[in-house]
Design a protein around this motif. Sequence first.
Motif, PDB file in Angstrom:
ATOM      1  N   ILE A   1       0.822  -1.220   0.000  1.00  0.00           N
ATOM      2  CA  ILE A   1       0.000   0.000   0.000  1.00  0.00           C
ATOM      3  C   ILE A   1       0.855   1.270   0.000  1.00  0.00           C
ATOM      4  CG2 ILE A   1      -1.611   1.373   1.421  1.00  0.00           C
ATOM      5  CD1 ILE A   1      -3.076  -0.712  -0.169  1.00  0.00           C
ATOM      6  N   PRO A   2       1.824   1.436   0.918  1.00  0.00           N
ATOM      7  CA  PRO A   2       2.594   2.686   0.909  1.00  0.00           C
ATOM      8  C   PRO A   2       3.416   2.882  -0.371  1.00  0.00           C
ATOM      9  CG  PRO A   2       3.020   1.432   2.929  1.00  0.00           C
ATOM     10  CD  PRO A   2       2.209   0.568   2.028  1.00  0.00           C
ATOM     11  N   LYS A   3       3.781   1.796  -1.037  1.00  0.00           N
ATOM     12  CA  LYS A   3       4.579   1.875  -2.259  1.00  0.00           C
ATOM     13  C   LYS A   3       3.705   2.131  -3.488  1.00  0.00           C
ATOM     14  CE  LYS A   3       6.919  -1.978  -0.468  1.00  0.00           C
ATOM     15  NZ  LYS A   3       7.318  -3.342  -0.748  1.00  0.00           N
ATOM     16  N   GLY A   4       2.396   1.921  -3.340  1.00  0.00           N
ATOM     17  CA  GLY A   4       1.497   2.122  -4.473  1.00  0.00           C
ATOM     18  C   GLY A   4       1.437   0.948  -5.418  1.00  0.00           C
ATOM     19  N   TYR A   5       1.866  -0.216  -4.969  1.00  0.00           N
ATOM     20  CA  TYR A   5       1.897  -1.410  -5.817  1.00  0.00           C
ATOM     21  C   TYR A   5       0.734  -2.328  -5.487  1.00  0.00           C
ATOM     22  CZ  TYR A   5       6.871  -0.057  -6.246  1.00  0.00           C
ATOM     23  OH  TYR A   5       8.046   0.613  -6.445  1.00  0.00           O
ATOM     24  N   GLY A   6       0.594  -3.378  -6.297  1.00  0.00           N
ATOM     25  CA  GLY A   6      -0.403  -4.409  -6.034  1.00  0.00           C
ATOM     26  C   GLY A   6      -1.778  -4.041  -6.553  1.00  0.00           C
ATOM     27  N   LYS A   7      -2.786  -4.707  -5.997  1.00  0.00           N
ATOM     28  CA  LYS A   7      -4.167  -4.474  -6.412  1.00  0.00           C
ATOM     29  C   LYS A   7      -4.617  -3.071  -6.015  1.00  0.00           C
ATOM     30  CE  LYS A   7      -5.603  -9.278  -6.034  1.00  0.00           C
ATOM     31  NZ  LYS A   7      -6.489 -10.239  -5.387  1.00  0.00           N
ATOM     32  N   GLY A   8      -5.503  -2.514  -6.829  1.00  0.00           N
ATOM     33  CA  GLY A   8      -6.046  -1.195  -6.527  1.00  0.00           C
ATOM     34  C   GLY A   8      -6.834  -1.216  -5.233  1.00  0.00           C
ATOM     35  N   SER A   9      -6.739  -0.130  -4.479  1.00  0.00           N
ATOM     36  CA  SER A   9      -7.426  -0.044  -3.204  1.00  0.00           C
ATOM     37  C   SER A   9      -7.682   1.411  -2.842  1.00  0.00           C
ATOM     38  CB  SER A   9      -6.556  -0.682  -2.106  1.00  0.00           C
ATOM     39  OG  SER A   9      -7.080  -0.376  -0.833  1.00  0.00           O
ATOM     40  N   PRO A  10      -8.816   1.694  -2.187  1.00  0.00           N
ATOM     41  CA  PRO A  10      -9.049   3.054  -1.689  1.00  0.00           C
ATOM     42  C   PRO A  10      -8.038   3.463  -0.613  1.00  0.00           C
ATOM     43  CG  PRO A  10     -11.058   1.728  -1.550  1.00  0.00           C
ATOM     44  CD  PRO A  10      -9.951   0.820  -1.964  1.00  0.00           C
TER      45      PRO A  10
ATOM     46  N   PHE B   1       1.429   1.274  -9.378  1.00  0.00           N
ATOM     47  CA  PHE B   1       1.139  -0.020 -10.000  1.00  0.00           C
ATOM     48  C   PHE B   1       2.294  -1.006  -9.862  1.00  0.00           C
ATOM     49  CE2 PHE B   1      -1.742   2.942 -11.992  1.00  0.00           C
ATOM     50  CZ  PHE B   1      -2.936   2.295 -11.829  1.00  0.00           C
ATOM     51  N   ASP B   2       3.506  -0.587 -10.206  1.00  0.00           N
ATOM     52  CA  ASP B   2       4.661  -1.483 -10.088  1.00  0.00           C
ATOM     53  C   ASP B   2       5.944  -0.648 -10.075  1.00  0.00           C
ATOM     54  OD1 ASP B   2       5.449  -0.907 -12.795  1.00  0.00           O
ATOM     55  OD2 ASP B   2       4.014  -2.408 -13.491  1.00  0.00           O
ATOM     56  N   GLU B   3       7.085  -1.328 -10.012  1.00  0.00           N
ATOM     57  CA  GLU B   3       8.367  -0.635  -9.885  1.00  0.00           C
ATOM     58  C   GLU B   3       8.808   0.114 -11.136  1.00  0.00           C
ATOM     59  OE1 GLU B   3       9.504  -4.299  -8.853  1.00  0.00           O
ATOM     60  OE2 GLU B   3       9.002  -4.016  -6.756  1.00  0.00           O
TER      61      GLU B   3
ATOM     62  N   TYR C   1      -0.876   7.872 -10.127  1.00  0.00           N
ATOM     63  CA  TYR C   1      -1.529   9.057  -9.567  1.00  0.00           C
ATOM     64  C   TYR C   1      -1.350   9.114  -8.055  1.00  0.00           C
ATOM     65  CZ  TYR C   1      -5.231   5.661  -8.482  1.00  0.00           C
ATOM     66  OH  TYR C   1      -5.928   4.578  -8.013  1.00  0.00           O
ATOM     67  N   ARG C   2      -1.598  10.322  -7.534  1.00  0.00           N
ATOM     68  CA  ARG C   2      -1.669  10.546  -6.091  1.00  0.00           C
ATOM     69  C   ARG C   2      -3.136  10.741  -5.731  1.00  0.00           C
ATOM     70  NH1 ARG C   2       2.681  13.331  -7.594  1.00  0.00           N
ATOM     71  NH2 ARG C   2       4.617  12.897  -6.525  1.00  0.00           N
ATOM     72  N   VAL C   3      -3.473  10.479  -4.481  1.00  0.00           N
ATOM     73  CA  VAL C   3      -4.843  10.684  -3.997  1.00  0.00           C
ATOM     74  C   VAL C   3      -4.802  11.620  -2.799  1.00  0.00           C
ATOM     75  CG1 VAL C   3      -6.877   9.599  -2.957  1.00  0.00           C
ATOM     76  CG2 VAL C   3      -5.598   8.395  -4.741  1.00  0.00           C
ATOM     77  N   GLU C   4      -5.664  12.612  -2.842  1.00  0.00           N
ATOM     78  CA  GLU C   4      -5.927  13.469  -1.691  1.00  0.00           C
ATOM     79  C   GLU C   4      -7.385  13.251  -1.331  1.00  0.00           C
ATOM     80  OE1 GLU C   4      -3.848  15.427   0.011  1.00  0.00           O
ATOM     81  OE2 GLU C   4      -2.138  15.020  -1.297  1.00  0.00           O
ATOM     82  N   LYS C   5      -7.629  12.811  -0.115  1.00  0.00           N
ATOM     83  CA  LYS C   5      -9.010  12.552   0.307  1.00  0.00           C
ATOM     84  C   LYS C   5      -9.608  13.798   0.943  1.00  0.00           C
ATOM     85  CE  LYS C   5      -8.724   7.644   0.467  1.00  0.00           C
ATOM     86  NZ  LYS C   5      -8.933   6.432   1.207  1.00  0.00           N
ATOM     87  N   VAL C   6     -10.849  14.061   0.547  1.00  0.00           N
ATOM     88  CA  VAL C   6     -11.568  15.255   0.977  1.00  0.00           C
ATOM     89  C   VAL C   6     -12.944  14.814   1.478  1.00  0.00           C
ATOM     90  CG1 VAL C   6     -12.519  17.457   0.179  1.00  0.00           C
ATOM     91  CG2 VAL C   6     -10.374  16.610  -0.786  1.00  0.00           C
ATOM     92  N   ASN C   7     -13.409  15.400   2.561  1.00  0.00           N
ATOM     93  CA  ASN C   7     -14.749  15.096   3.063  1.00  0.00           C
ATOM     94  C   ASN C   7     -15.808  15.511   2.052  1.00  0.00           C
ATOM     95  OD1 ASN C   7     -14.146  14.069   5.601  1.00  0.00           O
ATOM     96  ND2 ASN C   7     -14.088  16.094   6.536  1.00  0.00           N
ATOM     97  N   MET C   8     -16.838  14.704   1.942  1.00  0.00           N
ATOM     98  CA  MET C   8     -18.033  15.160   1.240  1.00  0.00           C
ATOM     99  C   MET C   8     -18.734  16.120   2.206  1.00  0.00           C
ATOM    100  SD  MET C   8     -19.245  11.620  -0.576  1.00  0.00           S
ATOM    101  CE  MET C   8     -20.638  12.332  -1.411  1.00  0.00           C
ATOM    102  N   ARG C   9     -19.577  16.980   1.690  1.00  0.00           N
ATOM    103  CA  ARG C   9     -20.242  17.980   2.547  1.00  0.00           C
ATOM    104  C   ARG C   9     -20.954  17.353   3.740  1.00  0.00           C
ATOM    105  NH1 ARG C   9     -20.861  20.567  -2.473  1.00  0.00           N
ATOM    106  NH2 ARG C   9     -19.780  22.547  -2.447  1.00  0.00           N
ATOM    107  N   CYS C  10     -21.538  16.173   3.528  1.00  0.00           N
ATOM    108  CA  CYS C  10     -22.290  15.544   4.616  1.00  0.00           C
ATOM    109  C   CYS C  10     -21.387  15.065   5.754  1.00  0.00           C
ATOM    110  CB  CYS C  10     -23.131  14.388   4.083  1.00  0.00           C
ATOM    111  SG  CYS C  10     -22.211  13.112   3.208  1.00  0.00           S
ATOM    112  N   TYR C  11     -20.069  15.036   5.528  1.00  0.00           N
ATOM    113  CA  TYR C  11     -19.133  14.577   6.564  1.00  0.00           C
ATOM    114  C   TYR C  11     -18.351  15.710   7.205  1.00  0.00           C
ATOM    115  CZ  TYR C  11     -20.035   9.878   4.864  1.00  0.00           C
ATOM    116  OH  TYR C  11     -20.633   8.707   4.495  1.00  0.00           O
ATOM    117  N   GLY C  12     -18.580  16.938   6.786  1.00  0.00           N
ATOM    118  CA  GLY C  12     -17.894  18.047   7.431  1.00  0.00           C
ATOM    119  C   GLY C  12     -17.247  19.002   6.461  1.00  0.00           C
ATOM    120  N   GLU C  13     -16.495  19.900   7.037  1.00  0.00           N
ATOM    121  CA  GLU C  13     -15.849  20.963   6.270  1.00  0.00           C
ATOM    122  C   GLU C  13     -14.729  20.416   5.384  1.00  0.00           C
ATOM    123  OE1 GLU C  13     -16.770  24.291   6.256  1.00  0.00           O
ATOM    124  OE2 GLU C  13     -18.473  23.476   7.372  1.00  0.00           O
ATOM    125  N   LYS C  14     -14.526  21.116   4.305  1.00  0.00           N
ATOM    126  CA  LYS C  14     -13.419  20.787   3.413  1.00  0.00           C
ATOM    127  C   LYS C  14     -12.236  21.673   3.784  1.00  0.00           C
ATOM    128  CE  LYS C  14     -16.647  19.583  -0.190  1.00  0.00           C
ATOM    129  NZ  LYS C  14     -16.446  18.231  -0.560  1.00  0.00           N
TER     130      LYS C  14
END
Length: 174
Positions: free
Chosen positions: A34-43, A50-52, A88-101
């Motif tokens: 997970i920290p390396k970004g390899y393997g199966k896709g995951s949230p 994807f790989d080296e 790609y990189r992912v930045e997770k952001v709350n949806m409005r129903c979960y709080g402030e962005k």
Amino acid sequence: TALQSVSSSSSWTDVRSTLEKLQTPEERAFRDNIPKGYGKGSPLHALRLFDESNKEEDVRVTLYRDSASWCPYCQKVWTMLEEKKIPYRVEKVNMRCYGEKPASFMRVQPSGNIPVAVIDGRVYGQSNDIMYALEQLFPEHKSLSAPKGQEMKAQQLLRLERQIFSAWMYWLTS
């Protein structure tokens, strides 16, 4: 079993240790990748290589998506990135129903809507626009364009998808 030995007085460290001992080799490999970004896709990925063969410094896309991983517009962009194997990189952001962005996100997308992708420094703020940009800017990756002669049908289906989701969301929130 080992899980039964975890009591209500156990610490989170004890629980984590017990669960790690119960992991299969496949689960351990998945977690290690997970920290390396390899393997199966995951949230769980914050970086997806994807790989080296891909290097972090070569990542051109940052996807701002929902922290709960259930927004259908975020999901379809995520699915396209995965299918085309675009790092790609992912930045997770709350949806409005979960709080402030966070203010940092609001500077990128003043409306607060997600998903958002920053590709080569340019901001794309609608899922269909992001998907079109990915198709155009990464021609060396697998094409997911509509077959020749089917472009109008694909556009109709994308509009229908938006209409159905809008109707469902209106029903859900009214």
